[in-house]
Write a protein that holds these residues in place. Structure first.
Motif, PDB file in Angstrom:
ATOM      1  N   LEU A  37      39.693  47.378  37.820  1.00  9.48           N
ATOM      2  CA  LEU A  37      39.098  46.055  37.985  1.00  9.48           C
ATOM      3  C   LEU A  37      39.906  45.021  37.206  1.00  9.48           C
ATOM      4  O   LEU A  37      40.193  45.199  36.017  1.00  9.48           O
ATOM      5  CB  LEU A  37      37.649  46.061  37.494  1.00  9.48           C
ATOM      6  N   CYS A  58      39.127  44.441  42.804  1.00 10.98           N
ATOM      7  CA  CYS A  58      39.261  45.882  42.635  1.00 10.98           C
ATOM      8  C   CYS A  58      40.561  46.329  43.301  1.00 10.98           C
ATOM      9  O   CYS A  58      40.781  46.069  44.478  1.00 10.98           O
ATOM     10  CB  CYS A  58      38.080  46.611  43.258  1.00 10.98           C
ATOM     11  N   CYS A 153      35.401  49.893  39.103  1.00  5.50           N
ATOM     12  CA  CYS A 153      35.178  48.606  39.764  1.00  5.50           C
ATOM     13  C   CYS A 153      33.711  48.319  40.025  1.00  5.50           C
ATOM     14  O   CYS A 153      33.382  47.359  40.722  1.00  5.50           O
ATOM     15  CB  CYS A 153      35.940  48.577  41.085  1.00  5.50           C
TER      16      CYS A 153
END
Length: 172
Positions: A37, A58, A153
């Motif tokens: 992320l 992501c 993420c």
């Protein structure tokens, strides 16, 4: 705010649509972002003052490879020159391209370790075709700063970006 998210979303891809091929087809290695992320702050200025947006994105390893691959094909099809040079911890890309009948000349500078942080600055000049009654020139500066947030993420899928207002789009 939703329209702003949609405006800046392509910039997430644009910032990494640099390829690994120079105009003489010699391979140059460009940095790949670490999977996970990322928080991306993008600031764009076309002469009327800067507009900025922060998004989360992501990224997975395959996404990075796909982005580079697609970019190589796009630049080979649209650019008369595309030169990549790396020195002193940064990479510079100079391009002369034609997109949708518009001439785009740009310089992109990338720096950082791309594992924890990076900065990308794109300076471009877009010129409308001379066939029109009056030629239009747009000078644009785009700066994107990325900060690695972590390996997971959450509920974002690979290639999905989320704006501060919750708007999500798939950028790849």
């Amino acid at each position: 705010m939703r329209s702003t998210a949609l405006l800046f979303a392509p910039l997430v891809f644009l910032a990494f649509s640099t390829s690994s091929a120079s105009s003489d087809d010699a391979q140059a290695t460009l940095p790949e972002r670490k999977a996970g992320l990322w928080e991306l702050k993008t600031v764009m200025d076309e002469g009327n003052g800067p507009h900025d947006q922060t998004m989360k994105l992501c990224i997975d390893g395959q996404m990075e490879k796909n982005t580079v691959s697609a970019s190589v094909l796009e630049h080979k099809a649209n650019c008369t020159s595309y030169d990549v040079k790396s020195a002193g911890g940064s990479t510079e890309v100079n391009a002369d391209c034609l997109y949708n009948g518009r001439k785009v000349m740009s310089t992109t500078t990338m720096s950082g370790d791309f594992k924890s942080a990076f900065e990308i600055k794109i300076q471009s000049t877009t010129t409308e075709p001379e066939k029109k009654e009056q030629s239009v020139v747009v000078k644009r500066t785009i700066t994107q700063v990325g900060k690695y947030v972590g390996e997971t993420c959450g509920d974002l899928k690979a290639g999905e970006a989320e704006a501060a207002d919750g708007t999500r789009i798939l950028v790849q």
